[in-house]
Design an enzyme around this catalytic site. Structure first.
Site, mmCIF file in Angstrom:
data_model
loop_
_atom_site.group_PDB
_atom_site.id
_atom_site.type_symbol
_atom_site.label_atom_id
_atom_site.label_comp_id
_atom_site.label_asym_id
_atom_site.label_seq_id
_atom_site.Cartn_x
_atom_site.Cartn_y
_atom_site.Cartn_z
ATOM 1 C CG ASN A 272 -1.108 8.086 7.713
ATOM 2 O OD1 ASN A 272 -1.700 7.177 7.150
ATOM 3 N ND2 ASN A 272 0.047 7.922 8.338
ATOM 4 C CE LYS B 179 0.125 -3.551 3.120
ATOM 5 N NZ LYS B 179 -0.958 -2.869 3.936
ATOM 6 C CB THR C 285 -0.958 -0.004 1.216
ATOM 7 O OG1 THR C 285 -0.216 -0.263 2.406
ATOM 8 C CG2 THR C 285 -2.034 -1.054 1.057
ATOM 9 C CB THR D 28 -0.386 -5.243 12.204
ATOM 10 O OG1 THR D 28 0.267 -6.465 11.941
ATOM 11 C CG2 THR D 28 -0.921 -5.315 13.584
ATOM 12 C CD GLU E 14 1.352 4.970 6.589
ATOM 13 O OE1 GLU E 14 0.631 4.608 5.652
ATOM 14 O OE2 GLU E 14 0.919 5.491 7.624
#
Lengths: 409, 409
Positions: free
Chosen positions: A404, A186, A160, A197, A280
């Protein structure tokens, strides 16, 4: 951004295991976003799934299909994965779509519908784009291969916001011959323990009976995927699958089980850590070791309290030895009768805290030198018992917010 | 940044209550960073303090001094506050410094050492700069005043990363005459419930006996300061104090207690919300109402799980109606036997979720219109019972990261 260099490894082929992928335009055009993993009919399969009460449709369907396969002693031998859409929060329609996806693949592959397990990841709450997904099945099946490149393409096809494909492989010598364990995963955001998760797909050519496979998966996930956190958010979708194809040596004797467990733990831990390294916006890879706890749960509670603290995470991002934030996070962890005068905290090999306050040997220069590193270990001794736990996490950076805040655009 | 306009209110003077402040150079030069609040000897005083196990030296000393004053029936009538340094994680030296600060003020003011209560906020783990603090006592005492300006200066003198002074005042008619409640607070980061999170100083001229005052403080803090969160980090230092000077009407009858409690709750809630409106990097003021829970604790658990979710907070920052993140956060809240098909989620007056998925009436345009607002209410019905809870929080912005990555510089 990612912490540490980890090129995708060269994966040895596993007999009868073939992986295909397609660019179905579900995530965005020109990007692999659908993967099919094919296992031989001899395979034994275990899975652990999210504990989120709003679990996604594919999670419900995968669980139901596994149950039915077990009842019928059939192998759930096709795993169908898409990224770009989580098929979560989609109600009855989501379930119907997940079943229809499995049915369509089953027809093309010549197996029963419940031998196909669906997995989805991506945005929550949008209906699955069924037309594109169904159109992607044939090219995905056509592209199947056993070679390392097929594993790498599959690793790419499940991402993603991850910045790179993540794989791990270990070959271990057992009494009956050597067996190999290959895995891809991933993660990136919504990463928090309780098997919740991420997606992880691990396949070995070993021969392992069902209950032992289940146990090995639970144990090794508890020491890996359940010990990582990016942002404390447990996803609706995620799953870790483990298949043993049965073409290779058997895992039966005590010594073989121990050797295989160790190799499997190594694969799982490498994959879990790869998720954190590519978390991230991650600029730091942080290991939290909590020791001398009364119970392992207590050690985990303290570790996760520190790992989830936005103030600790921003200090790590800033390479700022603001160790008071670590102390404050430890102090608010859910520990009964907590005597902080017994707590010791080390940053790398620098003692930060002892006797209820800053260690007398501590200097800002020593702390700053550790904080400047990309990989940081924080060790917390509670002085209460013999149990310990290790948790891995990343920092909280501007890029985390950017990623995000912009994710859907 | 701050959400909503709230100029500092005009505070009516309270007989015998005087506030002084000084620029002692503890935080930075030319900035008010020390405050003295003087109460009459007739005052009754209650306090609630952080539950962080690593509580700061001033918290330990304030608690001990309150106990001793109660035993001797004396008023803890000087509150000494500094910002710029939390005197936390400072071990034995920190305790000695806190005691020495009280002793020095007591000598200058002519009271017993234990009639002085110390409060500190700021960086954790650095020794209190005693020379500057002691030098600031005389100017702080010299500047004491009763007027609104003195309250405002005191409000400024306790701030850390807050962008503005926060005050609230309510006057309420009781059977024996009207009484006033004035309060100031600071917050900004490390804001999470369990009275742990901020400094609050509230004074009324009402006459209230000790046990009732204790009870009123606990009750109103539970509905205000314990229902806010910026970043889930419980601080080592913080405290909320409530004093009743005894110069005004008595709070004794059932009707008067109810009227006073309502007024006090209003002051506490205004102050608590002011902390969120001025939360670090806040661009949104978010109200989370959880309804139809089995217990209030369950409602609070769900509300805080959503309020702490970095993914929800970044979506709020982006004004992105990515409601799947709200659903995912609700789904991972610690609720037993959670039937998500009964959950309804509303964003403002737009229904997001029902029957386990996206509401059929929902459109992106409707959701986006609500998300674009500065003040947003998210209502979550659990369909399990009669209990409810309201929690206030802010979003997670780039500025939050900047502020906390740069805090010590």
């Amino acid at each position: 951004m990612a912490v540490g260099n980890s090129p995708f490894p060269t994966m040895p082929p596993l007999a009868g295991v073939r992986l295909g992928s397609a660019m179905a335009g579900i995530k965005k055009p020109g990007r692999r976003d659908m993967v099919v993993i094919e296992l031989p009919a001899s395979a034994t399969v275990s899975g652990v799934f999210t504990l989120n009460a709003f679990c996604a449709a594919p999670v419900s369907v995968a669980k139901a299909h596994i149950e039915r396969c077990r009842a019928e002693r059939k192998a759930p031998c096709y795993w169908l994965i898409n990224t770009g859409n989580a098929n979560a929060g989609t109600g009855e329609r989501g379930l119907a779509d997940a079943y229809a996806s499995c049915r369509a693949l089953a027809e093309q592959a010549g197996v029963a519908e419940h031998q196909v397990l669906p997995f989805s990841t991506g945005v929550i709450g949008e209906p699955l784009p069924m037309e594109r997904l169904l159109a992607g099945l044939a090219p995905a099946l056509d592209s199947k291969g056993e070679q390392s490149e097929a594993w790498q393409h599959a690793g790419e096809g499940i991402l993603t916001t991850d910045t790179r494909a993540k794989g791990a492989t270990v070959t271990v010598q057992l009494s009956g011959g050597s067996v190999t364990i290959n895995g891809i995963t991933k993660g990136s955001g919504m990463i928090k323990p309780n098997m919740a998760t991420m997606l992880g797909f691990v396949v070995t050519d070993a021969t392992i009976e069902q209950s032992l496979l289940d146990q090995l998966l639970r144990e090794t996930v508890n020491g890996s995927f359940n010990c990582i956190t990016v942002d404390s958010d447990t996803s609706t979708n995620d799953a870790c699958m483990l298949a043993a194809t049965g073409s290779g040596a058997a895992v039966e004797s005590k010594a073989d089980i121990a050797a295989f467990r160790e190799a499997l733990q190594q694969v799982m831990t490498t994959l879990a850590q790869a998720i954190i390294r590519d978390g991230e916006g991650a600029t730091k890879f942080v290991t939290l070791q909590v020791e001398a706890a009364q119970t392992r749960q207590e050690a985990l509670d303290v570790a996760f309290t520190v790992a989830h603290s936005p103030l600790v995470k921003t200090a790590l991002y800033a390479s700022d030895a603001n160790w008071g934030r670590i102390l404050a996070a430890v102090g608010r962890a859910p520990v009964d009768d907590f005597d902080v005068s017994r707590v010791v905290i080390d940053l790398g090999d620098v003692r930060l805290v002892e006797d209820g306050g800053r260690a007398s040997s501590y200097t800002e220069a020593l702390g700053s030198a550790v904080m400047a590193q990309e990989e940081i270990t924080i060790r917390i001794g509670l002085g209460r018992g013999q149990e310990s736990a290790t948790v891995w996490t990343s920092d909280l950076s501007h890029d985390y917010v950017s990623i995000n805040a912009d994710y859907r655009s």
